[in-house]
Design a protein around this motif. Structure first.
Motif, short mmCIF file in Angstrom:
data_model
loop_
_atom_site.label_atom_id
_atom_site.label_comp_id
_atom_site.label_asym_id
_atom_site.label_seq_id
_atom_site.Cartn_x
_atom_site.Cartn_y
_atom_site.Cartn_z
N PRO A 174 42.82 43.20 41.71
CA PRO A 174 43.39 43.84 43.08
C PRO A 174 44.72 43.19 43.05
O PRO A 174 45.68 43.69 43.77
CB PRO A 174 42.47 43.23 43.78
N LEU A 175 45.08 41.93 42.40
CA LEU A 175 46.20 41.12 42.43
C LEU A 175 47.20 42.07 41.74
O LEU A 175 48.35 41.57 41.82
CB LEU A 175 46.00 39.90 42.12
N LEU A 176 46.99 42.75 40.80
CA LEU A 176 47.86 43.43 39.96
C LEU A 176 48.13 45.03 40.33
O LEU A 176 48.95 45.62 39.81
CB LEU A 176 47.29 43.58 38.56
N LYS A 177 47.53 45.36 41.54
CA LYS A 177 47.76 46.58 42.09
C LYS A 177 49.26 47.08 42.27
O LYS A 177 49.55 48.20 41.65
CB LYS A 177 46.98 46.74 43.45
N PRO A 178 49.96 46.20 42.87
CA PRO A 178 51.37 46.45 42.88
C PRO A 178 52.09 46.98 41.53
O PRO A 178 52.78 47.97 41.51
CB PRO A 178 52.05 45.59 43.53
N GLU A 179 51.95 46.00 40.56
CA GLU A 179 52.24 46.54 39.42
C GLU A 179 51.64 47.63 38.47
O GLU A 179 52.60 48.64 38.02
CB GLU A 179 52.06 45.18 38.21
N GLN A 182 47.36 33.47 26.14
CA GLN A 182 47.61 32.04 25.92
C GLN A 182 48.55 31.26 27.06
O GLN A 182 48.43 30.11 27.01
CB GLN A 182 48.48 31.71 24.55
N GLN A 183 49.27 32.22 27.94
CA GLN A 183 50.19 31.92 28.82
C GLN A 183 49.14 30.98 29.99
O GLN A 183 49.71 30.11 30.73
CB GLN A 183 50.81 32.94 29.61
N ASN A 184 47.89 31.40 30.09
CA ASN A 184 47.37 30.71 30.99
C ASN A 184 45.75 30.51 30.68
O ASN A 184 44.64 30.12 31.70
CB ASN A 184 47.08 31.72 32.36
N LEU A 185 45.43 30.39 29.48
CA LEU A 185 44.07 30.06 29.15
C LEU A 185 43.98 28.44 29.02
O LEU A 185 45.03 27.98 29.17
CB LEU A 185 43.70 30.59 27.57
N PRO A 244 41.68 34.07 39.22
CA PRO A 244 42.16 35.49 39.42
C PRO A 244 43.73 35.45 39.35
O PRO A 244 44.52 36.24 38.79
CB PRO A 244 41.55 36.11 40.76
N GLU A 245 44.26 34.38 39.94
CA GLU A 245 45.74 34.37 40.18
C GLU A 245 46.43 34.19 38.61
O GLU A 245 47.45 34.69 38.49
CB GLU A 245 46.25 33.11 41.07
N LEU A 246 45.90 33.44 37.99
CA LEU A 246 46.20 32.84 36.74
C LEU A 246 46.09 34.08 35.75
O LEU A 246 47.11 34.26 34.91
CB LEU A 246 45.85 31.72 35.96
N ARG A 247 45.18 34.82 35.94
CA ARG A 247 44.59 36.18 35.24
C ARG A 247 45.75 37.13 35.63
O ARG A 247 46.33 37.76 34.58
CB ARG A 247 43.27 36.56 35.55
N ALA A 248 45.84 37.20 36.63
CA ALA A 248 47.07 38.33 37.01
C ALA A 248 48.57 37.81 36.61
O ALA A 248 49.13 38.79 36.09
CB ALA A 248 47.34 38.20 38.49
N ASP A 249 48.69 36.63 36.48
CA ASP A 249 50.02 36.16 35.76
C ASP A 249 50.05 36.62 34.24
O ASP A 249 51.02 37.37 33.81
CB ASP A 249 50.02 34.59 35.76
#
Ligand SMILES: Nc1ncnc2c1ncn2[C@@H]1O[C@H](COP(=O)(O)OP(=O)(O)OP(=O)(O)O)[C@@H](O)[C@H]1O
Ligand SMILES: [Mg+2]
Length: 400
Positions: free
Chosen positions: A191-196, A272-275, A361-366
Protein backbone atom coordinates in the motif's frame (compact mmCIF):
# COMPACT_ATOMS: atom_id res chain seq x y z
CA UNK A 1 -2.86 -43.03 -21.80
CA UNK A 2 -4.03 -41.16 -18.75
CA UNK A 3 -1.76 -39.64 -16.15
CA UNK A 4 -0.81 -41.71 -13.10
CA UNK A 5 -0.06 -39.69 -10.01
CA UNK A 6 2.03 -41.43 -7.37
CA UNK A 7 -0.34 -42.35 -4.57
CA UNK A 8 2.33 -42.83 -1.93
CA UNK A 9 5.98 -43.37 -1.12
CA UNK A 10 5.87 -47.07 -2.04
CA UNK A 11 4.86 -46.22 -5.59
CA UNK A 12 7.63 -43.66 -5.84
CA UNK A 13 10.16 -46.17 -4.56
CA UNK A 14 9.01 -48.88 -6.93
CA UNK A 15 9.11 -46.42 -9.87
CA UNK A 16 12.66 -45.43 -8.92
CA UNK A 17 13.75 -49.06 -8.61
CA UNK A 18 12.26 -49.87 -12.02
CA UNK A 19 13.87 -46.94 -13.80
CA UNK A 20 17.22 -46.46 -12.11
CA UNK A 21 19.99 -48.78 -11.01
CA UNK A 22 21.37 -46.32 -8.47
CA UNK A 23 20.26 -48.29 -5.41
CA UNK A 24 21.21 -51.89 -4.50
CA UNK A 25 18.23 -54.26 -4.67
CA UNK A 26 17.53 -54.66 -0.95
CA UNK A 27 18.57 -51.24 0.31
CA UNK A 28 15.99 -49.40 2.41
CA UNK A 29 14.88 -46.25 0.60
CA UNK A 30 13.47 -43.07 2.07
CA UNK A 31 11.26 -40.54 0.31
CA UNK A 32 11.14 -36.88 1.30
CA UNK A 33 8.88 -34.39 -0.44
CA UNK A 34 10.90 -31.23 -1.14
CA UNK A 35 8.46 -29.34 -3.39
CA UNK A 36 8.90 -25.66 -2.54
CA UNK A 37 7.71 -24.15 -5.83
CA UNK A 38 4.15 -23.82 -7.04
CA UNK A 39 3.76 -26.08 -10.01
CA UNK A 40 5.10 -29.60 -9.47
CA UNK A 41 5.81 -32.39 -7.01
CA UNK A 42 9.49 -32.87 -6.19
CA UNK A 43 10.83 -35.72 -4.05
CA UNK A 44 14.26 -36.82 -2.88
CA UNK A 45 14.76 -40.59 -2.72
CA UNK A 46 17.79 -41.73 -0.74
CA UNK A 47 19.37 -44.74 0.93
CA UNK A 48 21.39 -44.93 4.12
CA UNK A 49 24.72 -44.88 2.26
CA UNK A 50 24.12 -41.28 1.13
CA UNK A 51 23.08 -42.03 -2.45
CA UNK A 52 20.10 -40.06 -3.66
CA UNK A 53 18.19 -38.84 -6.69
CA UNK A 54 15.37 -36.43 -7.39
CA UNK A 55 11.91 -37.33 -8.71
CA UNK A 56 9.98 -34.45 -10.32
CA UNK A 57 6.39 -35.09 -11.34
CA UNK A 58 4.11 -32.63 -13.17
CA UNK A 59 0.40 -33.08 -12.38
CA UNK A 60 -2.20 -31.80 -14.89
CA UNK A 61 -2.74 -28.72 -12.70
CA UNK A 62 -0.82 -26.22 -10.58
CA UNK A 63 0.22 -28.18 -7.48
CA UNK A 64 -0.44 -25.47 -4.89
CA UNK A 65 -3.91 -24.73 -6.28
CA UNK A 66 -5.13 -28.17 -7.34
CA UNK A 67 -7.30 -29.25 -10.23
CA UNK A 68 -9.15 -25.91 -10.17
CA UNK A 69 -6.26 -24.50 -12.20
CA UNK A 70 -5.38 -26.98 -14.95
CA UNK A 71 -1.98 -26.70 -16.60
CA UNK A 72 -0.50 -28.72 -19.41
CA UNK A 73 1.76 -31.60 -18.41
CA UNK A 74 3.69 -31.00 -21.59
CA UNK A 75 5.80 -28.73 -19.36
CA UNK A 76 7.72 -31.75 -18.07
CA UNK A 77 8.55 -32.87 -21.64
CA UNK A 78 9.75 -29.34 -22.35
CA UNK A 79 11.84 -29.35 -19.16
CA UNK A 80 13.60 -32.64 -19.90
CA UNK A 81 14.18 -31.63 -23.51
CA UNK A 82 15.77 -28.37 -22.42
CA UNK A 83 17.88 -30.13 -19.76
CA UNK A 84 19.07 -32.66 -22.36
CA UNK A 85 19.90 -29.95 -24.91
CA UNK A 86 21.84 -28.03 -22.27
CA UNK A 87 23.67 -31.20 -21.24
CA UNK A 88 24.95 -31.58 -24.81
CA UNK A 89 26.58 -28.15 -24.85
CA UNK A 90 27.22 -27.21 -21.24
CA UNK A 91 26.98 -30.49 -19.30
CA UNK A 92 28.20 -29.29 -15.90
CA UNK A 93 25.51 -26.63 -15.52
CA UNK A 94 22.44 -28.89 -15.32
CA UNK A 95 21.54 -31.90 -13.17
CA UNK A 96 21.95 -35.07 -15.18
CA UNK A 97 18.64 -36.53 -16.37
CA UNK A 98 18.60 -40.25 -15.50
CA UNK A 99 15.18 -41.07 -16.90
CA UNK A 100 12.12 -39.42 -18.43
CA UNK A 101 8.69 -41.06 -18.37
CA UNK A 102 6.01 -39.37 -20.45
CA UNK A 103 3.16 -41.43 -19.01
CA UNK A 104 3.90 -40.63 -15.39
CA UNK A 105 5.11 -37.14 -16.38
CA UNK A 106 8.25 -37.75 -14.34
CA UNK A 107 11.92 -36.86 -14.58
CA UNK A 108 14.47 -38.74 -12.48
CA UNK A 109 17.53 -36.57 -12.11
CA UNK A 110 20.76 -35.96 -10.27
CA UNK A 111 20.42 -34.62 -6.73
CA UNK A 112 22.22 -31.28 -6.53
CA UNK A 113 21.35 -30.86 -2.85
CA UNK A 114 24.99 -30.10 -2.01
CA UNK A 115 24.46 -26.73 -3.75
CA UNK A 116 22.68 -23.75 -2.19
CA UNK A 117 20.03 -21.64 -3.80
CA UNK A 118 21.54 -18.54 -5.40
CA UNK A 119 18.74 -16.27 -4.18
CA UNK A 120 19.48 -17.23 -0.58
CA UNK A 121 23.24 -16.93 -1.15
CA UNK A 122 22.73 -13.38 -2.42
CA UNK A 123 20.45 -12.49 0.50
CA UNK A 124 23.24 -13.75 2.80
CA UNK A 125 25.73 -11.58 0.83
CA UNK A 126 27.88 -14.48 -0.32
CA UNK A 127 30.50 -13.58 -2.91
CA UNK A 128 30.85 -16.33 -5.51
CA UNK A 129 34.02 -15.79 -7.55
CA UNK A 130 33.14 -18.30 -10.27
CA UNK A 131 29.49 -17.54 -10.83
CA UNK A 132 29.82 -14.89 -13.55
CA UNK A 133 32.08 -17.12 -15.59
CA UNK A 134 29.85 -20.15 -15.17
CA UNK A 135 26.60 -18.36 -16.02
CA UNK A 136 28.10 -16.29 -18.85
CA UNK A 137 29.56 -19.41 -20.38
CA UNK A 138 26.27 -21.32 -20.05
CA UNK A 139 24.30 -18.51 -21.65
CA UNK A 140 26.72 -18.11 -24.55
CA UNK A 141 26.82 -21.84 -25.31
CA UNK A 142 23.07 -22.34 -25.07
CA UNK A 143 22.14 -19.25 -27.01
CA UNK A 144 24.61 -19.75 -29.83
CA UNK A 145 24.17 -23.52 -30.19
CA UNK A 146 20.38 -23.27 -30.35
CA UNK A 147 20.30 -20.26 -32.70
CA UNK A 148 20.15 -20.23 -36.47
CA UNK A 149 23.83 -19.21 -36.42
CA UNK A 150 24.86 -22.37 -34.58
CA UNK A 151 22.34 -24.73 -36.23
CA UNK A 152 21.37 -25.40 -39.80
CA UNK A 153 18.25 -23.43 -40.65
CA UNK A 154 16.02 -26.51 -40.98
CA UNK A 155 17.30 -28.04 -37.72
CA UNK A 156 16.70 -24.74 -35.97
CA UNK A 157 13.13 -24.62 -37.24
CA UNK A 158 12.58 -28.19 -36.03
CA UNK A 159 13.84 -27.10 -32.61
CA UNK A 160 11.49 -24.11 -32.65
CA UNK A 161 8.62 -26.47 -33.41
CA UNK A 162 9.41 -29.10 -30.81
CA UNK A 163 9.99 -26.41 -28.16
CA UNK A 164 6.65 -24.69 -28.58
CA UNK A 165 5.31 -24.09 -25.10
CA UNK A 166 2.15 -22.05 -25.64
CA UNK A 167 0.44 -22.46 -22.27
CA UNK A 168 3.46 -21.52 -20.20
CA UNK A 169 4.36 -18.70 -22.59
CA UNK A 170 0.84 -17.32 -22.18
CA UNK A 171 1.34 -17.19 -18.41
CA UNK A 172 4.56 -15.23 -18.94
CA UNK A 173 2.92 -12.94 -21.50
CA UNK A 174 0.39 -11.99 -18.85
CA UNK A 175 2.42 -11.88 -15.64
CA UNK A 176 5.47 -10.12 -17.12
CA UNK A 177 4.06 -7.85 -19.78
CA UNK A 178 0.49 -7.02 -18.81
CA UNK A 179 -0.48 -7.28 -15.13
CA UNK A 180 2.29 -5.12 -13.60
CA UNK A 181 1.68 -2.34 -16.11
CA UNK A 182 -2.00 -1.89 -15.24
CA UNK A 183 -4.11 -1.96 -12.08
CA UNK A 184 -4.74 -5.69 -12.37
CA UNK A 185 -6.54 -7.67 -9.66
CA UNK A 186 -3.72 -10.24 -9.63
CA UNK A 187 -1.17 -7.59 -8.61
CA UNK A 188 0.16 -7.48 -5.07
CA UNK A 189 1.20 -3.91 -4.28
CA UNK A 190 2.59 -2.70 -0.96
CA UNK A 191 0.00 0.00 0.00
CA UNK A 192 2.90 2.39 0.65
CA UNK A 193 3.95 1.97 -2.98
CA UNK A 194 0.56 2.64 -4.56
CA UNK A 195 1.48 6.16 -5.81
CA UNK A 196 4.58 4.81 -7.63
CA UNK A 197 2.56 1.91 -9.06
CA UNK A 198 -0.04 4.37 -10.35
CA UNK A 199 2.68 6.39 -12.08
CA UNK A 200 3.74 3.21 -13.90
CA UNK A 201 0.18 2.28 -14.82
CA UNK A 202 -0.34 5.68 -16.44
CA UNK A 203 3.03 5.94 -18.21
CA UNK A 204 2.07 5.50 -21.88
CA UNK A 205 5.63 5.83 -23.07
CA UNK A 206 6.71 2.99 -20.78
CA UNK A 207 3.80 0.81 -21.91
CA UNK A 208 4.76 1.36 -25.55
CA UNK A 209 8.30 0.14 -24.84
CA UNK A 210 6.92 -2.86 -22.94
CA UNK A 211 4.66 -3.63 -25.91
CA UNK A 212 7.76 -3.77 -28.15
CA UNK A 213 9.47 -6.15 -25.74
CA UNK A 214 6.32 -8.27 -25.53
CA UNK A 215 6.00 -8.52 -29.30
CA UNK A 216 9.58 -9.81 -29.47
CA UNK A 217 8.85 -12.27 -26.65
CA UNK A 218 5.81 -13.55 -28.54
CA UNK A 219 7.31 -13.83 -32.00
CA UNK A 220 11.12 -13.92 -32.00
CA UNK A 221 12.46 -17.47 -32.08
CA UNK A 222 16.16 -16.59 -31.69
CA UNK A 223 17.32 -19.40 -29.41
CA UNK A 224 16.21 -22.04 -26.90
CA UNK A 225 15.91 -19.94 -23.77
CA UNK A 226 15.38 -21.15 -20.20
CA UNK A 227 12.38 -18.87 -19.83
CA UNK A 228 12.52 -18.49 -16.03
CA UNK A 229 16.16 -17.81 -15.21
CA UNK A 230 15.69 -16.10 -11.86
CA UNK A 231 18.10 -16.71 -9.00
CA UNK A 232 15.71 -19.27 -7.46
CA UNK A 233 16.42 -21.50 -10.47
CA UNK A 234 20.20 -21.32 -9.91
CA UNK A 235 22.11 -23.30 -7.30
CA UNK A 236 25.77 -22.83 -6.42
CA UNK A 237 28.76 -23.72 -4.29
CA UNK A 238 32.02 -21.78 -4.35
CA UNK A 239 33.17 -24.00 -7.24
CA UNK A 240 30.07 -25.18 -9.02
CA UNK A 241 26.87 -23.76 -10.44
CA UNK A 242 23.69 -25.55 -11.56
CA UNK A 243 20.59 -24.33 -13.35
CA UNK A 244 17.29 -26.18 -12.83
CA UNK A 245 13.61 -25.94 -13.76
CA UNK A 246 13.50 -24.95 -17.46
CA UNK A 247 9.80 -25.81 -17.81
CA UNK A 248 9.11 -22.35 -19.30
CA UNK A 249 11.71 -23.01 -22.00
CA UNK A 250 10.91 -22.19 -25.65
CA UNK A 251 12.65 -20.57 -28.61
CA UNK A 252 12.47 -16.88 -27.73
CA UNK A 253 14.60 -13.76 -27.46
CA UNK A 254 18.08 -14.32 -26.02
CA UNK A 255 17.88 -11.10 -24.00
CA UNK A 256 14.97 -12.49 -22.01
CA UNK A 257 17.22 -14.98 -20.16
CA UNK A 258 20.11 -12.56 -19.66
CA UNK A 259 17.63 -9.87 -18.66
CA UNK A 260 15.77 -11.97 -16.08
CA UNK A 261 19.09 -12.98 -14.56
CA UNK A 262 20.33 -9.36 -14.44
CA UNK A 263 17.01 -8.30 -12.92
CA UNK A 264 17.34 -10.76 -10.08
CA UNK A 265 20.83 -9.47 -9.24
CA UNK A 266 19.39 -5.95 -9.28
CA UNK A 267 16.40 -6.94 -7.14
CA UNK A 268 18.91 -8.17 -4.58
CA UNK A 269 20.78 -4.87 -5.01
CA UNK A 270 17.56 -3.00 -4.18
CA UNK A 271 16.95 -5.34 -1.23
CA UNK A 272 20.46 -4.79 0.16
CA UNK A 273 19.57 -1.12 0.59
CA UNK A 274 17.41 -2.15 3.57
CA UNK A 275 18.12 -5.78 4.50
CA UNK A 276 19.49 -6.27 8.04
CA UNK A 277 23.25 -5.92 8.63
CA UNK A 278 26.14 -3.50 8.52
CA UNK A 279 25.58 -0.73 5.99
CA UNK A 280 29.17 -0.76 4.67
CA UNK A 281 28.95 -4.49 4.14
CA UNK A 282 25.65 -4.09 2.29
CA UNK A 283 27.07 -1.33 0.13
CA UNK A 284 30.14 -3.39 -0.69
CA UNK A 285 27.85 -6.24 -1.68
CA UNK A 286 25.83 -3.96 -3.94
CA UNK A 287 29.11 -3.14 -5.70
CA UNK A 288 29.84 -6.86 -6.03
CA UNK A 289 26.42 -7.39 -7.59
CA UNK A 290 27.04 -4.70 -10.22
CA UNK A 291 30.50 -6.08 -10.92
CA UNK A 292 29.06 -9.56 -11.28
CA UNK A 293 26.37 -8.37 -13.69
CA UNK A 294 29.10 -6.74 -15.79
CA UNK A 295 31.25 -9.87 -15.59
CA UNK A 296 28.37 -12.10 -16.71
CA UNK A 297 27.86 -9.84 -19.70
CA UNK A 298 31.60 -9.74 -20.40
CA UNK A 299 31.88 -13.53 -20.27
CA UNK A 300 28.72 -14.06 -22.30
CA UNK A 301 29.55 -11.50 -24.97
CA UNK A 302 33.20 -12.54 -25.37
CA UNK A 303 32.25 -16.16 -25.79
CA UNK A 304 29.21 -15.52 -27.96
CA UNK A 305 31.37 -13.25 -30.14
CA UNK A 306 34.04 -15.91 -30.49
CA UNK A 307 31.43 -18.56 -31.38
CA UNK A 308 29.87 -16.22 -33.96
CA UNK A 309 33.30 -15.55 -35.48
CA UNK A 310 34.46 -19.13 -35.72
CA UNK A 311 31.32 -21.27 -35.93
CA UNK A 312 28.53 -19.40 -37.67
CA UNK A 313 27.17 -21.81 -40.27
CA UNK A 314 25.34 -19.31 -42.45
CA UNK A 315 27.84 -17.13 -44.41
CA UNK A 316 25.31 -14.33 -44.73
CA UNK A 317 25.33 -13.98 -40.91
CA UNK A 318 29.14 -14.00 -40.69
CA UNK A 319 29.88 -10.33 -41.28
CA UNK A 320 31.79 -8.94 -38.24
CA UNK A 321 29.97 -5.60 -38.38
CA UNK A 322 26.61 -7.37 -38.31
CA UNK A 323 27.76 -9.54 -35.41
CA UNK A 324 28.81 -6.52 -33.34
CA UNK A 325 25.44 -4.88 -34.02
CA UNK A 326 23.70 -8.11 -33.01
CA UNK A 327 25.52 -8.35 -29.66
CA UNK A 328 24.57 -4.77 -28.93
CA UNK A 329 20.92 -5.64 -29.64
CA UNK A 330 21.13 -8.49 -27.14
CA UNK A 331 22.56 -6.11 -24.50
CA UNK A 332 19.74 -3.63 -25.08
CA UNK A 333 17.10 -6.38 -25.02
CA UNK A 334 18.63 -7.67 -21.77
CA UNK A 335 18.17 -4.29 -20.12
CA UNK A 336 14.59 -4.02 -21.34
CA UNK A 337 13.59 -7.48 -20.14
CA UNK A 338 15.44 -6.88 -16.86
CA UNK A 339 13.25 -3.82 -16.32
CA UNK A 340 10.11 -5.82 -17.02
CA UNK A 341 11.14 -8.60 -14.60
CA UNK A 342 11.99 -6.09 -11.86
CA UNK A 343 8.64 -4.36 -12.29
CA UNK A 344 6.67 -7.58 -12.12
CA UNK A 345 8.61 -8.83 -9.09
CA UNK A 346 7.91 -5.54 -7.28
CA UNK A 347 4.25 -4.83 -8.04
CA UNK A 348 3.05 -7.98 -9.82
CA UNK A 349 1.82 -11.28 -8.45
CA UNK A 350 5.16 -12.95 -7.57
CA UNK A 351 7.53 -11.10 -5.28
CA UNK A 352 11.08 -12.05 -4.25
CA UNK A 353 12.52 -12.83 -0.83
CA UNK A 354 15.41 -10.41 -1.49
CA UNK A 355 12.89 -7.61 -0.84
CA UNK A 356 10.07 -9.37 1.02
CA UNK A 357 12.50 -10.34 3.82
CA UNK A 358 12.63 -6.66 4.81
CA UNK A 359 10.11 -6.69 7.65
CA UNK A 360 9.50 -2.97 8.15
CA UNK A 361 6.95 -1.93 5.48
CA UNK A 362 8.49 1.57 5.17
CA UNK A 363 11.97 0.17 4.57
CA UNK A 364 10.56 -2.45 2.21
CA UNK A 365 8.79 0.30 0.27
CA UNK A 366 12.11 2.16 0.02
CA UNK A 367 13.73 -0.88 -1.64
CA UNK A 368 10.68 -1.41 -3.83
CA UNK A 369 10.85 2.23 -4.91
CA UNK A 370 14.51 1.80 -5.86
CA UNK A 371 13.63 -1.37 -7.77
CA UNK A 372 10.92 0.44 -9.75
CA UNK A 373 13.23 3.37 -10.48
CA UNK A 374 15.92 1.06 -11.84
CA UNK A 375 13.31 -0.93 -13.76
CA UNK A 376 11.77 2.10 -15.45
CA UNK A 377 15.21 3.44 -16.33
CA UNK A 378 16.22 0.12 -17.87
CA UNK A 379 13.11 -0.05 -20.04
CA UNK A 380 13.19 3.58 -21.19
CA UNK A 381 16.95 4.03 -21.52
CA UNK A 382 17.98 0.63 -22.80
CA UNK A 383 19.06 2.10 -26.13
CA UNK A 384 21.38 4.67 -24.58
CA UNK A 385 22.94 2.72 -21.70
CA UNK A 386 25.48 1.10 -23.97
CA UNK A 387 27.87 -0.62 -21.58
CA UNK A 388 27.88 -2.20 -18.11
CA UNK A 389 29.94 0.81 -16.93
CA UNK A 390 27.25 3.25 -18.08
CA UNK A 391 24.65 1.03 -16.42
CA UNK A 392 26.59 1.00 -13.11
CA UNK A 393 26.95 4.78 -13.14
CA UNK A 394 23.23 5.26 -13.81
CA UNK A 395 22.25 2.83 -11.03
CA UNK A 396 24.71 4.34 -8.56
CA UNK A 397 23.15 7.75 -9.16
CA UNK A 398 19.81 6.34 -8.00
CA UNK A 399 21.28 4.85 -4.82
CA UNK A 400 20.75 7.17 -1.88
N1 LIG B 1 17.91 -31.76 -9.15
C1 LIG B 1 17.63 -31.29 -7.94
N2 LIG B 1 18.46 -31.55 -6.88
C2 LIG B 1 18.17 -31.08 -5.63
N3 LIG B 1 17.09 -30.36 -5.33
C3 LIG B 1 16.21 -30.08 -6.34
C4 LIG B 1 16.44 -30.53 -7.68
N4 LIG B 1 15.41 -30.12 -8.44
C5 LIG B 1 14.58 -29.44 -7.62
N5 LIG B 1 15.06 -29.42 -6.34
C6 LIG B 1 14.46 -28.77 -5.16
O1 LIG B 1 13.06 -28.76 -5.33
C7 LIG B 1 12.59 -27.42 -5.34
C8 LIG B 1 11.48 -27.29 -6.36
O2 LIG B 1 12.00 -27.61 -7.65
P1 LIG B 1 11.54 -26.84 -8.93
O3 LIG B 1 11.85 -25.39 -8.78
O4 LIG B 1 12.12 -27.55 -10.11
O5 LIG B 1 9.97 -27.08 -8.82
P2 LIG B 1 8.74 -26.36 -9.51
O6 LIG B 1 7.51 -26.97 -8.96
O7 LIG B 1 8.92 -26.39 -10.99
O8 LIG B 1 8.88 -24.87 -8.96
P3 LIG B 1 8.17 -23.55 -9.54
O9 LIG B 1 6.72 -23.60 -9.19
O10 LIG B 1 8.92 -22.45 -8.84
O11 LIG B 1 8.38 -23.55 -11.02
C9 LIG B 1 13.82 -26.56 -5.67
O12 LIG B 1 13.71 -25.26 -5.15
C10 LIG B 1 14.93 -27.34 -5.01
O13 LIG B 1 14.99 -27.02 -3.66
MG1 LIG C 1 9.21 -24.72 -12.19
Amino acid sequence: MSFIKFSGNNQIISFVRNHSDMFPEHSALEVEEISDGNLNYVYRVSDSSGKSLIVKQAPPYIRVIGDGWPLTQDRIRIEQQSLQFTALHCPKIVPEVYHYDSQHCVILMQDIGDHDNLRQLLIDRTELPQIAKQLGNYLAQMMFRSSSMGMESTAHKALVKQSQNPQLCKISEEVYFWDPFCDHERNDVNPLLKPEAEVIWSNQNLKREVAQLKRRFMSDTEALIHGDLHTGSVFATSESCKVIDPEFSFCGPIGFDTGVLFANLLLNYAGQQNLPGDSRERKAYQNWLLLTLGDIWQQFSAQFDSLMTTETLDPSLSDPGYQQWYLQQIWQDSLGYAGVEMTRRTIGIAHVADIMNIEDPELRADSERLSLQIATMLILQRNTLNTPKQLDDAINQLRT
